[in-house]
Scaffold this active site. Structure first.
Site, PDB file in Angstrom:
ATOM      1  N   ASN A 162      47.142 -31.044  37.414  1.00 43.02           N
ATOM      2  CA  ASN A 162      45.895 -31.753  37.741  1.00 43.02           C
ATOM      3  C   ASN A 162      44.918 -30.958  38.606  1.00 43.02           C
ATOM      4  O   ASN A 162      43.730 -31.243  38.597  1.00 43.02           O
ATOM      5  CB  ASN A 162      46.194 -33.120  38.357  1.00 43.02           C
ATOM      6  CG  ASN A 162      46.846 -33.036  39.708  1.00 43.02           C
ATOM      7  OD1 ASN A 162      47.611 -32.108  39.968  1.00 43.02           O
ATOM      8  ND2 ASN A 162      46.558 -33.976  40.567  1.00 43.02           N
ATOM      9  N   GLU A 260      55.338 -31.762  47.637  1.00 44.37           N
ATOM     10  CA  GLU A 260      54.167 -32.654  47.692  1.00 44.37           C
ATOM     11  C   GLU A 260      54.190 -33.468  46.417  1.00 44.37           C
ATOM     12  O   GLU A 260      54.121 -32.914  45.325  1.00 44.37           O
ATOM     13  CB  GLU A 260      52.863 -31.853  47.786  1.00 44.37           C
ATOM     14  CG  GLU A 260      52.678 -31.120  49.086  1.00 44.37           C
ATOM     15  CD  GLU A 260      52.576 -32.023  50.300  1.00 44.37           C
ATOM     16  OE1 GLU A 260      52.325 -33.236  50.140  1.00 44.37           O
ATOM     17  OE2 GLU A 260      52.765 -31.533  51.421  1.00 44.37           O
ATOM     18  N   CYS A 294      46.583 -36.960  43.292  1.00 40.91           N
ATOM     19  CA  CYS A 294      47.676 -37.559  44.081  1.00 40.91           C
ATOM     20  C   CYS A 294      47.109 -38.402  45.206  1.00 40.91           C
ATOM     21  O   CYS A 294      47.779 -39.288  45.717  1.00 40.91           O
ATOM     22  CB  CYS A 294      48.560 -36.458  44.636  1.00 40.91           C
ATOM     23  SG  CYS A 294      47.627 -35.195  45.491  1.00 40.91           S
TER      24      CYS A 294
HETATM   25  P1  NAP Z   1      55.664 -32.981  37.188  1.00 40.94           P
HETATM   26  O1  NAP Z   1      55.931 -33.533  35.858  1.00 40.94           O
HETATM   27  O2  NAP Z   1      56.590 -33.295  38.302  1.00 40.94           O
HETATM   28  O3  NAP Z   1      55.569 -31.395  37.029  1.00 40.94           O
HETATM   29  C1  NAP Z   1      55.217 -30.551  38.105  1.00 40.94           C
HETATM   30  C2  NAP Z   1      55.707 -29.152  37.808  1.00 40.94           C
HETATM   31  O4  NAP Z   1      57.137 -29.129  37.854  1.00 40.94           O
HETATM   32  C3  NAP Z   1      55.317 -28.639  36.422  1.00 40.94           C
HETATM   33  O5  NAP Z   1      55.034 -27.268  36.499  1.00 40.94           O
HETATM   34  C4  NAP Z   1      56.580 -28.903  35.636  1.00 40.94           C
HETATM   35  O6  NAP Z   1      56.685 -28.111  34.493  1.00 40.94           O
HETATM   36  C5  NAP Z   1      57.628 -28.543  36.669  1.00 40.94           C
HETATM   37  N1  NAP Z   1      58.972 -29.040  36.411  1.00 40.94           N
HETATM   38  C6  NAP Z   1      59.354 -30.093  35.648  1.00 40.94           C
HETATM   39  N2  NAP Z   1      60.694 -30.204  35.640  1.00 40.94           N
HETATM   40  C7  NAP Z   1      61.176 -29.195  36.418  1.00 40.94           C
HETATM   41  C8  NAP Z   1      62.476 -28.778  36.795  1.00 40.94           C
HETATM   42  N3  NAP Z   1      63.560 -29.412  36.391  1.00 40.94           N
HETATM   43  N4  NAP Z   1      62.607 -27.693  37.587  1.00 40.94           N
HETATM   44  C9  NAP Z   1      61.516 -27.040  38.026  1.00 40.94           C
HETATM   45  N5  NAP Z   1      60.257 -27.376  37.694  1.00 40.94           N
HETATM   46  C10 NAP Z   1      60.089 -28.447  36.904  1.00 40.94           C
HETATM   47  O7  NAP Z   1      54.212 -33.374  37.688  1.00 40.94           O
HETATM   48  P2  NAP Z   1      52.867 -33.315  36.817  1.00 40.94           P
HETATM   49  O8  NAP Z   1      52.983 -34.296  35.720  1.00 40.94           O
HETATM   50  O9  NAP Z   1      52.549 -31.906  36.470  1.00 40.94           O
HETATM   51  O10 NAP Z   1      51.796 -33.756  37.909  1.00 40.94           O
HETATM   52  C11 NAP Z   1      51.574 -35.083  38.250  1.00 40.94           C
HETATM   53  C12 NAP Z   1      52.311 -35.437  39.526  1.00 40.94           C
HETATM   54  O11 NAP Z   1      51.972 -34.519  40.562  1.00 40.94           O
HETATM   55  C13 NAP Z   1      51.925 -36.793  40.077  1.00 40.94           C
HETATM   56  O12 NAP Z   1      53.085 -37.482  40.487  1.00 40.94           O
HETATM   57  C14 NAP Z   1      51.061 -36.459  41.282  1.00 40.94           C
HETATM   58  O13 NAP Z   1      51.031 -37.446  42.284  1.00 40.94           O
HETATM   59  C15 NAP Z   1      51.672 -35.212  41.764  1.00 40.94           C
HETATM   60  N6  NAP Z   1      50.748 -34.447  42.585  1.00 40.94           N
HETATM   61  C16 NAP Z   1      50.946 -34.409  43.933  1.00 40.94           C
HETATM   62  C17 NAP Z   1      50.081 -33.710  44.743  1.00 40.94           C
HETATM   63  C18 NAP Z   1      50.317 -33.656  46.226  1.00 40.94           C
HETATM   64  O14 NAP Z   1      49.851 -32.718  46.839  1.00 40.94           O
HETATM   65  N7  NAP Z   1      51.009 -34.613  46.829  1.00 40.94           N
HETATM   66  C19 NAP Z   1      49.001 -33.042  44.192  1.00 40.94           C
HETATM   67  C20 NAP Z   1      48.811 -33.102  42.812  1.00 40.94           C
HETATM   68  C21 NAP Z   1      49.698 -33.802  42.014  1.00 40.94           C
HETATM   69  P3  NAP Z   1      56.084 -28.562  33.052  1.00 40.94           P
HETATM   70  O15 NAP Z   1      55.203 -29.739  33.264  1.00 40.94           O
HETATM   71  O16 NAP Z   1      55.361 -27.370  32.620  1.00 40.94           O
HETATM   72  O17 NAP Z   1      57.238 -28.869  32.166  1.00 40.94           O
END
Ligand code: NAP
Ligand code: MG
Length: 491
Positions: A162, A260, A294
């Site tokens: 995002n 995060e 987020c």
């Molecule tokens: P996500 O599905 O958790 O993925 C985040 C990253 O982790 C991606 O690069 C993903 O790879 C990777 N990943 C997935 N499974 C993994 C594993 N088993 N081992 C290591 N890495 C792995 O999150 P998203 O859908 O990209 O983003 C949305 C989420 O991010 C929301 O929950 C949002 O609240 C959160 N977010 C939080 C913040 C903050 O600062 N608090 C900021 C922005 C977003 P792939 O997707 O490439 O498979």
């Protein structure tokens, strides 16, 4: 009425994205396509993903470069980071278009994100020089004590789709500034902006192998990276579910980690609020960037005296918003990032109504533009804080309005969540604002401002299920990317 305007941009040939390992651009033969969420006919990039063995090579390259990077010295390191900052600023328009095409946020938001990434690199260029330890007196006469700050080694960085350039920047820049090597894995949905950043870093003068980029899925490439014994620390931003798995892996092998994660951020609107300010804060916080932040306000907690006026004026404002082509200057809100997220959002709009909410506005797909995932922002009213739409992170343009009796009920409702990233209050009362700053159980508090939209030079992070570990950004970032070493010296 919200509508999708015509997709106007041309469809340039897809970029080819390779991984950067030890200073070389590598491929593996496995590819995945990156589609524009505004128009599925557009392949923005073809991404060559790496094998697990190539992840191992990237970690080895980071380890091998560590000594050369230490010997580089702080001025050269600062110059490298400044090089990255300057090029990002120079190319912010071009990189903003790329970001908007792969992720779907509007061009001003995308250019703003690239600009933010540049300023983060500039900030940490200066920090690379400012890094210092402490010199003290020992309690034992004749002994001196030094507290040194040192780099950790190879840091694994895993980022979400995002903010595909700003989040990588706010992890990579401090990691490099304090002398670490980096292996970074961006999200598969939006790797092109991270790749562009990596390409600039590759020319910044750092020793080859100091910065490595590995492209591929989280389950394969990300998992291998976090499990690797050569990775001293993992900085992760993403979902709570993935974060929990990363935490377990890091604990099991004694690696430092920082998470995060999600939010269910409240925006409290009190009877004495300036209603125009409150509506702007709510609409911006809940729906801009398609609600895919987020820090998005997903629970609008409104006291009963202003509730009806607030809902009416928010709906009026939503009617004026243009949902459409991210590259059109008239657009306020771009598409949802992909089909899976679109379906999830639509499902929650249904769930909310089944739970007893009334759909005051939006929720449907923008008709006539089915080639992209354009969703009309959804406002669910008559919600309670116990409904699934108020407790589970949706991560799209869907917000609930929860009516409460008074300020005390509003604070209690705002804090009644497992998350705790950002919280806002709209009020003209100094007493309520001050009290809310004290009582809010969150890492960020906004008074008369949207819950999203943050500076880059101050700490960022939350409490509860939203975050774990040291804060990100500003000088506080050094807590994660360095460790102390205490040295005793017979004077
Ligand atoms: P996500 O599905 O958790 O993925 C985040 C990253 O982790 C991606 O690069 C993903 O790879 C990777 N990943 C997935 N499974 C993994 C594993 N088993 N081992 C290591 N890495 C792995 O999150 P998203 O859908 O990209 O983003 C949305 C989420 O991010 C929301 O929950 C949002 O609240 C959160 N977010 C939080 C913040 C903050 O600062 N608090 C900021 C922005 C977003 P792939 O997707 O490439 O498979
Ligand atoms: Mg995901």
């Amino acid at each position: 009425m919200a509508y999708a305007n015509q997709i106007q941009y041309s469809n340039p040939a897809p970029l080819t994205l390779n991984s950067l390992i030890g200073g070389e651009w590598v491929t593996s033969g496995n590819v995945s396509n990156v589609y524009s969420p505004a128009d599925l006919d557009q392949v923005v990039a073809v991404c060559n993903t790496v094998t697990a063995e190539q992840v191992d090579s990237a970690v080895s390259a980071g380890q091998a470069a560590f000594e050369a990077n230490r010997n580089l010295g702080t001025q050269a390191r600062a110059d490298s980071l400044e090089f990255v900052a300057a090029e990002l600023l120079h190319r912010k328009q071009e990189l903003g278009v790329l970001l908007a095409r792969e992720e779907g946020k509007t061009l001003p938001e995308a250019v703003g994100e690239v600009t933010r990434a540049a300023y983060i690199f500039r900030f940490f260029a200066a920090e690379a020089i400012r890094i210092s330890g402490e010199l003290g007196e020992s309690v034992r006469p004749g002994v001196r004590v030094e507290v040194m700050r040192e780099a950790l080694g190879v840091v694994g960085i895993i980022t979400p789709w995002n903010f595909p350039i700003a989040i990588p920047a706010w992890k990579i820049a401090p990691a490099l500034a304090y002398g670490n090597s980096v292996v970074m894995k961006p999200a598969e949905l939006a790797p092109a902006s991270s790749h562009a950043l990596a390409e600039i870093i590759s020319r910044s003068g750092l020793p080859a192998g100091t910065f490595n980029l590995v492209l591929g899925s989280g389950s394969k490439v990300g998992q291998r990276l976090i499990e690797h014994p050569g990775v001293a620390a993992v900085s992760f931003t993403g979902s709570q579910q993935v974060g929990a798995g990363i935490a377990a892996t890091c604990v099991s092998r004694g690696a430092k980690y920082q998470l995060e994660m999600g939010g269910k951020n409240p925006l409290v609107v009190l009877d004495d609020a300036d209603v125009a300010v409150a509506v702007e804060a709510a609409v911006n916080g809940a729906f801009f960037s398609t609600g895919q932040r987020c820090t998005a306000s997903s629970r609008l907690i409104v006291t009963k005296g202003i509730h009806d006026e607030f809902v009416e004026k928010t709906v009026d404002r939503l009617r004026d918003l243009v949902v459409g082509d991210p590259l059109d200057t008239a657009t306020d809100i771009g598409p949802v990032v992909d089909e899976r997220q679109y379906r999830k959002n639509a499902e929650y709009v249904e769930i909310g109504q089944t739970e007893g909410c009334e759909l005051a506005f939006g929720g449907g797909r923008v008709s006539g533009y089915e080639n992209g995932f354009f969703q009309v922002p959804a406002l669910l009213v008559n919600a309670t804080n116990q409904m699934r739409v108020s407790t589970e992170e949706i991560f799209g343009p869907v917000a609930t309005v929860i009516k409460v009796d008074d300020y005390d009920a509003a604070v209690a409702t705002a804090n009644d969540t497992e998350f705790g990233l950002s919280a806002g209050i709209c009020t003209q009362s100094h007493r309520f604002a001050t009290d809310f700053k004290l009582k809010s159980q969150s890492g960020l508090v906004m008074v008369n401002l949207p819950t999203a939209g943050l500076d880059y030079h101050v700490p960022f992070g939350g409490v509860g299920a939203s975050s774990y570990g040291a804060r990100e950004q500003g000088v506080h970032a050094r807590e994660f990317y360095t460790r102390t070493k205490t040295v005793y010296d017979l004077a």
